[in-house]
Structures are given as C-alpha cells and as structure tokens.
Write an enzyme that holds these catalytic residues in place. Structure first.
Site, PDB file in Angstrom:
ATOM      1  N   LEU A  18      36.214  33.728  33.612  1.00 15.63           N
ATOM      2  CA  LEU A  18      36.445  35.114  33.316  1.00 15.63           C
ATOM      3  C   LEU A  18      35.756  36.194  34.714  1.00 15.63           C
ATOM      4  O   LEU A  18      34.797  36.087  35.260  1.00 15.63           O
ATOM      5  CB  LEU A  18      35.980  35.722  32.101  1.00 15.63           C
ATOM      6  CG  LEU A  18      36.326  37.060  31.713  1.00 15.63           C
ATOM      7  CD1 LEU A  18      37.858  37.481  31.567  1.00 15.63           C
ATOM      8  CD2 LEU A  18      35.584  37.738  31.240  1.00 15.63           C
TER       9      LEU A  18
ATOM     10  N   TYR B  98      38.180  43.124  24.564  1.00 11.81           N
ATOM     11  CA  TYR B  98      36.889  42.196  25.005  1.00 11.81           C
ATOM     12  C   TYR B  98      38.048  41.012  25.373  1.00 11.81           C
ATOM     13  O   TYR B  98      38.890  40.423  24.055  1.00 11.81           O
ATOM     14  CB  TYR B  98      36.512  42.132  23.615  1.00 11.81           C
ATOM     15  CG  TYR B  98      35.612  43.024  23.478  1.00 11.81           C
ATOM     16  CD1 TYR B  98      33.809  42.268  23.789  1.00 11.81           C
ATOM     17  CD2 TYR B  98      35.596  44.051  22.957  1.00 11.81           C
ATOM     18  CE1 TYR B  98      32.910  43.661  23.722  1.00 11.81           C
ATOM     19  CE2 TYR B  98      34.503  44.306  21.906  1.00 11.81           C
ATOM     20  CZ  TYR B  98      33.519  45.362  23.202  1.00 11.81           C
ATOM     21  OH  TYR B  98      32.202  45.305  23.106  1.00 11.81           O
TER      22      TYR B  98
ATOM     23  N   TYR C   5      42.053  41.510  34.661  1.00 13.85           N
ATOM     24  CA  TYR C   5      41.430  39.823  34.163  1.00 13.85           C
ATOM     25  C   TYR C   5      41.757  38.562  34.798  1.00 13.85           C
ATOM     26  O   TYR C   5      43.574  38.548  34.338  1.00 13.85           O
ATOM     27  CB  TYR C   5      40.758  39.641  32.863  1.00 13.85           C
ATOM     28  CG  TYR C   5      40.034  40.977  32.189  1.00 13.85           C
ATOM     29  CD1 TYR C   5      38.685  40.651  33.338  1.00 13.85           C
ATOM     30  CD2 TYR C   5      40.288  41.707  31.642  1.00 13.85           C
ATOM     31  CE1 TYR C   5      37.310  41.773  32.436  1.00 13.85           C
ATOM     32  CE2 TYR C   5      39.843  43.077  31.834  1.00 13.85           C
ATOM     33  CZ  TYR C   5      37.899  42.875  31.770  1.00 13.85           C
ATOM     34  OH  TYR C   5      37.361  44.012  31.085  1.00 13.85           O
TER      35      TYR C   5
ATOM     36  N   ASP D  39      30.045  40.212  30.628  1.00 12.51           N
ATOM     37  CA  ASP D  39      29.209  39.281  30.234  1.00 12.51           C
ATOM     38  C   ASP D  39      28.289  38.200  31.376  1.00 12.51           C
ATOM     39  O   ASP D  39      29.319  38.366  32.718  1.00 12.51           O
ATOM     40  CB  ASP D  39      29.915  37.749  29.546  1.00 12.51           C
ATOM     41  CG  ASP D  39      30.289  38.895  28.361  1.00 12.51           C
ATOM     42  OD1 ASP D  39      30.169  39.913  27.543  1.00 12.51           O
ATOM     43  OD2 ASP D  39      32.168  38.010  28.279  1.00 12.51           O
TER      44      ASP D  39
END
Length: 312
Positions: free
Chosen positions: A198, A177, A74, A46
C-alpha cells in the site's frame, strides 16, 4: 545536535513514510532531526504502508485539518484467497479459500464498492474507543462494536489481476480504510483478500514527486558532522510554507496598518469581489501569510484563524 534548545519552526514537510514503522514513529524521527518543538502528522498510515505523510510544524498545525478533510489516492496490491486478522500481511491467516470468481464477478464487485459506501473499521485501526485505540483492544483479544462509516470511493482504476494477486489504484474520501475495502472485496469475491502493498500517492493537491525521505534527512545530518555545513538551514529549506494546507484558498493583501489590527483579532474594512468565503490574508509589505479571514457582505474582513504574531 540533540542537546540544543528545541526550535520553533513552521511549515509543512511531505514525508515519504518508509515501510515497517508507524506514522508516529516516523514523526518522532523527523522531530528529532529537525529539533522541532511542535509537529504533528496528517492521516495515519499503517506500518505496512509507504508514501505521503504530511508533517506540519509549529503554526502550520493550525491548518492541518484541511489536509485531513481532503481526498486521498492510493496504489494497492492485494493477495487473494487468504483472509488475515488485520486485513494485511502483518496479521495471521485466519481463513483460506479457493479463487473461483469470474471477470464479470470482479467487475460487479468493484462497482458495488465504488461511490458512497459504508465501512466498518477494522479492530486493528487507530480509531479510539473510550480514549484507547482499537488496535490495543484487538491485541488483547477484545472485540469492540464499531459503528459504520460513510465514505466515498470516487474511482477504482488500473485494475490488473494475475493469479492470486490483484492490483489497482483508488481515489477516495477522507476516512477510507483501504484494508477494510480490500477485505470487503475479498468477501464479495468469495475468496478473501488482504493487503500486501500500500502506497499513498496523493493527499489533496500533493503528489509523490514532492516527497522527502527520512534517509535523505539522515544524509544531510551526516554531512553536517563531516563538512560542518549549516544543517538546519538546509533541512528548513525542505519545508513548504505555513499556508500550504490552504493553498486552494484565494489570497488577499493588507497594508501594514490593517495587518497589525487584523493580527490583533480586529475586523478591518476591505473591499473585494469575494464574499462569504475564506481567504488567505497576506501582509503586503513583506508578503507574509498572517492567517485566514472571511469577507462579509458588508465589506468587512473578519479574522478566522490567525498565525502567531511572533512567528519568524
């Protein structure tokens, strides 16, 4: 430099995607800097997100799906008490609730989101419906029915909560996601949550200590203009080999004659202890990767995915 003929270059660049631009925007910037004819990125990040965005050039794109299929890691920070339209801070706040959960409730919610779980992808995702990304429908106010997806959350760790912020790291399967995971966590906690930070720390065996920033490439570009150095040679040295995405596979070596036949798509005799497994095939004389093969039980090496014979 941009009026030059586009270059046929091959290899993998581990880009540190900056915050605030799309993955495709980052790709286009890199393609222009490298003056590359063919390149593609692996695993959309994103605009809010930073971190590892693998970019495959030329023949390396043939092997990019091995990275797509790999696990990812992540680092995420979420804001509690607010649910947004996009499940991150780029959206608008659509609901506010008090933060009243206990540490026991947090532990239970984390456990419920660990292992094999089902997710409903956000409308603000790049998944396509009738050939159009979902986020384009969302921007026009349409809601499309999405199928659930099975993903695996291997680990959620280094959890730290302070006031209305929660921070942790996640090791997960392909297709996960993170925004959806955080939104689901917020609902389980009864207060809502959205992503405010993120960063992708790992893709397959690649970690953040191997990354190249777009700003680094622009610095080399300015050095070319000022000092007239061999710019393309310098940036090409940043590329990892074509077979980097399949570096986990064993290597086998062929003579020049067998290599030639193999690259023509012909099966070749090959004795090995490896059976019914994909291997990286290397031309022994020049240590050049020429493609993937599969060794059959009959001691035959079968071409599986070949690198173009005309690759430099």
């Amino acid at each position: 430099m941009f009026f030059y003929k586009k270059r046929n270059i091959h290899g993998l660049l581990l880009l540190d995607k900056p915050q605030g631009i799309s993955s495709n925007n980052a790709l286009q910037k890199v393609k222009i800097i490298f003056n590359a004819k063919k390149a593609g990125y692996v695993g959309t990040l994103d605009p809010l997100a930073t971190g590892i965005l693998p970019i495959c050039f030329g023949e390396c794109t043939k092997f990019s799906h091995y990275l797509t299929e790999s696990n990812k890691r992540y680092h995420v920070i979420a804001k509690l008490g607010e649910k947004t339209s996009t499940s991150d801070s780029d959206g608008i706040i659509i609901k506010k609730r008090p933060i009243l959960f206990t540490s026991y409730k947090l532990d239970l919610s984390i456990k419920e989101l660990t292992g094999s779980i089902e997710q409903i992808p956000s409308m603000y995702s790049a998944i396509k419906y009738n050939g159009i990304p979902l986020y384009k429908y969302a921007r026009q106010g349409f809601n499309v029915t999405r199928s659930t997806r099975k993903v695996i959350i291997y680990d959620i760790y280094s959890i730290h909560q302070e006031k209305n912020l929660i921070e942790f790291k996640i090791l997960c399967s392909k297709g996960t996601y993170i925004r959806t995971l955080i939104d689901d966590l917020g609902e389980k906690l009864g207060c809502g949550a959205h992503v405010i930070f993120l960063r992708r720390l790992q893709v397959a065996s690649y970690f953040c200590d191997q990354l190249v920033k777009i700003s680094d490439l622009y610095k080399l570009l300015s050095m070319k203009n000022i000092h007239n150095i061999n710019f393309f040679k310098n940036i090409d040295n940043l590329l990892m080999p074509i077979d980097s995405p399949v570096s986990f596979l064993p290597k086998v070596y062929l003579s020049p004659e067998k290599s030639y036949n193999f690259q023509l798509g012909q099966r070749v005799n090959f004795h090995s202890n490896i059976k019914n497994n994909l291997v990286r095939v290397i031309e022994k004389e020049n240590d050049k990767f020429i493609g993937l093969g599969k060794i059959s039980a009959e001691k035959i090496l079968i071409p599986y995915r070949l690198v173009s014979r005309f690759t430099n």
